[in-house]
Design a protein around this motif. Structure first.
Motif, short mmCIF file in Angstrom:
data_model
loop_
_atom_site.label_atom_id
_atom_site.label_comp_id
_atom_site.label_asym_id
_atom_site.label_seq_id
_atom_site.Cartn_x
_atom_site.Cartn_y
_atom_site.Cartn_z
N MET A 231 0.84 -1.17 0.00
CA MET A 231 0.00 0.00 0.00
C MET A 231 0.89 1.24 0.00
O MET A 231 1.87 1.31 0.74
N THR A 232 0.55 2.21 -0.82
CA THR A 232 1.34 3.43 -0.88
C THR A 232 1.11 4.26 0.38
O THR A 232 0.08 4.12 1.06
N ALA A 233 2.06 5.15 0.67
CA ALA A 233 1.92 6.01 1.85
C ALA A 233 0.68 6.88 1.74
O ALA A 233 -0.04 7.08 2.72
N ARG A 234 0.41 7.39 0.55
CA ARG A 234 -0.77 8.24 0.36
C ARG A 234 -2.05 7.46 0.61
O ARG A 234 -2.97 7.93 1.27
N ARG A 235 -2.10 6.25 0.09
CA ARG A 235 -3.30 5.42 0.29
C ARG A 235 -3.45 5.05 1.76
O ARG A 235 -4.55 5.09 2.30
N ALA A 236 -2.33 4.72 2.42
CA ALA A 236 -2.38 4.40 3.85
C ALA A 236 -2.87 5.60 4.65
O ALA A 236 -3.69 5.46 5.56
N TYR A 237 -2.39 6.78 4.30
CA TYR A 237 -2.82 8.01 4.96
C TYR A 237 -4.33 8.20 4.81
O TYR A 237 -5.02 8.55 5.77
N ASP A 238 -4.85 7.96 3.63
CA ASP A 238 -6.28 8.14 3.36
C ASP A 238 -7.15 7.05 4.00
O ASP A 238 -8.28 7.32 4.39
N GLU A 239 -6.62 5.84 4.11
CA GLU A 239 -7.45 4.72 4.54
C GLU A 239 -7.31 4.36 6.01
O GLU A 239 -8.21 3.75 6.58
N ASP A 240 -6.18 4.71 6.63
CA ASP A 240 -5.99 4.37 8.04
C ASP A 240 -4.95 5.31 8.64
O ASP A 240 -3.77 4.99 8.71
N PHE A 241 -5.41 6.47 9.08
CA PHE A 241 -4.52 7.51 9.55
C PHE A 241 -3.65 7.03 10.72
O PHE A 241 -2.46 7.28 10.75
N TYR A 242 -4.24 6.33 11.69
CA TYR A 242 -3.47 5.86 12.83
C TYR A 242 -2.32 4.96 12.38
O TYR A 242 -1.17 5.15 12.79
N SER A 243 -2.63 4.00 11.54
CA SER A 243 -1.60 3.09 11.06
C SER A 243 -0.52 3.85 10.30
O SER A 243 0.67 3.58 10.44
N TRP A 244 -0.94 4.84 9.51
CA TRP A 244 0.02 5.67 8.77
C TRP A 244 0.95 6.41 9.72
O TRP A 244 2.16 6.44 9.50
N THR A 245 0.42 6.98 10.80
CA THR A 245 1.29 7.72 11.74
C THR A 245 2.33 6.80 12.36
O THR A 245 3.49 7.18 12.50
N GLN A 246 1.92 5.60 12.71
CA GLN A 246 2.85 4.67 13.34
C GLN A 246 3.94 4.21 12.36
O GLN A 246 5.12 4.12 12.71
N GLU A 247 3.55 3.98 11.12
CA GLU A 247 4.50 3.57 10.08
C GLU A 247 5.47 4.71 9.74
O GLU A 247 6.68 4.49 9.60
N GLN A 248 4.96 5.91 9.61
CA GLN A 248 5.83 7.05 9.29
C GLN A 248 6.82 7.31 10.42
O GLN A 248 8.00 7.61 10.16
N ALA A 249 6.40 7.18 11.66
CA ALA A 249 7.31 7.36 12.80
C ALA A 249 8.41 6.29 12.75
O ALA A 249 9.59 6.59 12.96
N ARG A 250 8.02 5.06 12.45
CA ARG A 250 9.02 3.98 12.34
C ARG A 250 10.02 4.28 11.24
O ARG A 250 11.24 4.15 11.43
N LEU A 251 9.53 4.73 10.08
CA LEU A 251 10.42 5.03 8.95
C LEU A 251 11.35 6.20 9.25
O LEU A 251 12.53 6.19 8.86
N GLU B 234 8.37 11.45 16.89
CA GLU B 234 7.53 11.54 18.08
C GLU B 234 6.25 12.33 17.81
O GLU B 234 5.17 11.94 18.26
N GLU B 235 6.37 13.44 17.11
CA GLU B 235 5.20 14.27 16.83
C GLU B 235 4.18 13.54 15.96
O GLU B 235 2.98 13.58 16.21
N ILE B 236 4.67 12.86 14.93
CA ILE B 236 3.76 12.11 14.05
C ILE B 236 3.13 10.96 14.82
O ILE B 236 1.92 10.72 14.72
N GLU B 237 3.92 10.27 15.60
CA GLU B 237 3.41 9.17 16.40
C GLU B 237 2.33 9.67 17.38
O GLU B 237 1.29 9.03 17.56
N ASP B 238 2.59 10.84 17.97
CA ASP B 238 1.63 11.41 18.93
C ASP B 238 0.30 11.78 18.28
O ASP B 238 -0.75 11.71 18.93
N MET B 239 0.32 12.17 17.01
CA MET B 239 -0.94 12.47 16.33
C MET B 239 -1.83 11.22 16.33
O MET B 239 -3.04 11.31 16.57
#
Length: 157
Positions: free
Chosen positions: A1-21, A41-46
């Protein structure tokens, strides 16, 4: 799944993945002037804020379901129903934006908090807190079902 699609479909999951990356990128020690750890930390906190909001909303639904079920008072019932509807809608909206939050719901903690809030309010109606169940008597499906309401123990609507 692309980052944009993940952002649109599951914001929480996207924040956790972006923080990891971001943390992985920081570990690679790239020479760029970004504060990777604080960005992560900021993205994860969102995402954590959304998780907290869902659990808080569930606590408020539980609080008012308990009041509707156990209170002998007839007056504030409309306000309790309105609160349940508003908090259900808020939780369901958040779960629609971030389906992975469904797995982050802490029903025992939400119930404990909702029960504590209900005890505070029901004390005014002289309801003994010992009549409230120690564990959540409602399923998550009931808590989030727009059409479900507990029967009042005193025969009120």
């Amino acid at each position: 799944m692309t980052a944009r699609r993940a952002y649109d479909e599951d914001f929480y999951s996207w924040t956790q993945e972006q923080a990891r990356l971001l943390r992985e990128t920081a570990a690679a020690r790239l020479n760029v002037p970004l504060d990777f750890e604080h960005l992560a930390e900021e993205i994860e906190d969102m995402g954590k804020n959304d998780r907290r909001a869902v659990n808080s909303g569930i606590s408020r639904v539980i609080e008012h379901l308990l009041k509707l079920e156990f209170s002998p008072a007839s007056d504030p019932r409309g306000g309790w129903r309105k609160s349940v509807r508003e908090h259900r809608a808020s939780v369901l909206d958040a779960l629609a934006d971030s389906p992975s939050l469904h797995g982050k719901i802490d029903l025992p903690t939400a119930y404990r908090r909702g029960r504590d809030y209900a005890v505070d309010g029901l004390g005014q109606d002289r309801v003994d807190e010992r009549v409230l169940p120690a564990e959540c008597p409602y399923t998550l499906d009931q808590i989030l079902d727009y059409g479900w309401w507990p029967a009042n123990r005193h025969g009120l609507d």
